[in-house]
Design an enzyme around this catalytic site. Structure first.
Site, PDB file in Angstrom:
ATOM      1  N   HIS A  93       0.836  -1.194   0.000  1.00 53.57           N
ATOM      2  CA  HIS A  93       0.000   0.000   0.000  1.00 53.57           C
ATOM      3  C   HIS A  93       0.880   1.256   0.000  1.00 53.57           C
ATOM      4  O   HIS A  93       2.080   1.183   0.240  1.00 53.57           O
ATOM      5  CB  HIS A  93      -0.907   0.021   1.241  1.00 53.57           C
ATOM      6  CG  HIS A  93      -0.142  -0.036   2.535  1.00 53.57           C
ATOM      7  ND1 HIS A  93       0.310  -1.231   3.065  1.00 53.57           N
ATOM      8  CD2 HIS A  93       0.267   0.929   3.387  1.00 53.57           C
ATOM      9  CE1 HIS A  93       0.953  -0.986   4.207  1.00 53.57           C
ATOM     10  NE2 HIS A  93       0.950   0.312   4.410  1.00 53.57           N
ATOM     11  N   THR A 117       8.242  -1.746  -8.694  1.00 53.70           N
ATOM     12  CA  THR A 117       6.917  -1.138  -8.683  1.00 53.70           C
ATOM     13  C   THR A 117       5.871  -2.134  -9.182  1.00 53.70           C
ATOM     14  O   THR A 117       6.170  -3.272  -9.517  1.00 53.70           O
ATOM     15  CB  THR A 117       6.915   0.122  -9.557  1.00 53.70           C
ATOM     16  OG1 THR A 117       7.346  -0.232 -10.885  1.00 53.70           O
ATOM     17  CG2 THR A 117       7.869   1.178  -8.998  1.00 53.70           C
ATOM     18  N   ARG A 149      13.646  -2.776 -13.555  1.00 53.13           N
ATOM     19  CA  ARG A 149      13.243  -3.363 -14.832  1.00 53.13           C
ATOM     20  C   ARG A 149      13.969  -4.698 -14.989  1.00 53.13           C
ATOM     21  O   ARG A 149      14.971  -4.966 -14.302  1.00 53.13           O
ATOM     22  CB  ARG A 149      13.599  -2.436 -15.994  1.00 53.13           C
ATOM     23  CG  ARG A 149      15.072  -2.132 -16.129  1.00 53.13           C
ATOM     24  CD  ARG A 149      15.342  -1.121 -17.218  1.00 53.13           C
ATOM     25  NE  ARG A 149      16.768  -0.847 -17.373  1.00 53.13           N
ATOM     26  CZ  ARG A 149      17.597  -1.549 -18.134  1.00 53.13           C
ATOM     27  NH1 ARG A 149      17.129  -2.575 -18.834  1.00 53.13           N
ATOM     28  NH2 ARG A 149      18.870  -1.230 -18.216  1.00 53.13           N
ATOM     29  N   ARG A 182      17.604  -9.158 -17.333  1.00 53.61           N
ATOM     30  CA  ARG A 182      17.947 -10.451 -17.909  1.00 53.61           C
ATOM     31  C   ARG A 182      16.904 -11.463 -17.477  1.00 53.61           C
ATOM     32  O   ARG A 182      16.362 -11.373 -16.379  1.00 53.61           O
ATOM     33  CB  ARG A 182      19.331 -10.907 -17.449  1.00 53.61           C
ATOM     34  CG  ARG A 182      19.778 -12.215 -18.103  1.00 53.61           C
ATOM     35  CD  ARG A 182      21.224 -12.528 -17.797  1.00 53.61           C
ATOM     36  NE  ARG A 182      21.644 -13.753 -18.457  1.00 53.61           N
ATOM     37  CZ  ARG A 182      22.870 -14.265 -18.372  1.00 53.61           C
ATOM     38  NH1 ARG A 182      23.799 -13.650 -17.659  1.00 53.61           N
ATOM     39  NH2 ARG A 182      23.178 -15.381 -18.999  1.00 53.61           N
TER      40      ARG A 182
END
Length: 205
Positions: free
Chosen positions: A121, A176, A192, A195
């Site tokens: 949250h 995220t 991100r 690999r």
């Protein structure tokens, strides 16, 4: 004398740590929704909130100063769906925290290093006449971390993150909301996929 006192102090501390650990056999352990055999929360423990909605599998190690918080501090939750679930053989590193208002689920064999935060949250901040800390946490989105995943030091897993099994989260990464495939390496802020390992690569190694 100093060496003797040092040995005595260390021996007493080891004894105290063993005796003060929370296990399924202790009064504090029986307050949890469930706690598997040979699991323990090492002493000194961090904050524990909503233990009745926390379920811990077998052979788990929750290291010193780790925080497990289900719901708001002081709230009486009673029986209901688990808010924090740790599978079997999970390890939570020192000074780490799991903060859940809805659902945080770790599969089997998930290991974290120290100072890892997992939260489902965020505090809302659109009410300009109310302090941000006093605004009800929104949005609340479940977090899932697949079995066999390793989360490195200082990482943050945010609401809505769904991490596939056997992944690695690099040190300091901020994961995220999103779906991340199995066997991935996640790094960066925001994180991100840098690999994704394949069965062919694993066979070659």
């Amino acid at each position: 004398m100093n060496r003797w006192m040092g040995r005595l102090t260390r021996a007493w501390w080891r004894w105290a740590r063993r005796g003060a650990a929370i296990t399924a056999r202790t009064r504090e352990g029986r307050r949890f929704g469930s706690m598997g055999a040979r699991s323990h929360l090492a002493f000194p423990q961090g904050a524990l909130t909503g233990a009745e909605r926390i379920h811990i599998g077998a052979d788990c190690i929750i290291n010193e100063h780790s925080v497990l918080s289900a719901g708001l501090p002081g709230a009486v939750l009673g029986d209901g769906e688990p808010m924090i679930v740790l599978g079997d053989r999970c390890v939570l590193g020192r000074n780490s925290e799991i903060l859940a208002m809805s659902s945080v689920v770790l599969g089997d064999d998930v290991w974290t290093s120290s100072r890892v935060t997992i939260v489902d949250h965020h505090h809302r901040h659109d009410l300009t006449d109310v302090p941000v800390a006093a605004q009800w946490p929104l949005p609340v989105r479940p977090v899932t971390i697949g079995s066999g995943t390793v989360i490195s030091t200082g990482s943050v897993i945010l609401a809505g993150a769904q991490i596939g099994e056997n992944s690695i989260v690099a040190s300091g990464a901020q994961v995220t909301a999103g779906v991340y495939p199995p066997n991935s390496v996640l790094a960066g802020v925001p994180a991100r996929v840098i690999r994704t390992h394949t069965a062919i690569e694993a066979d070659a190694v």
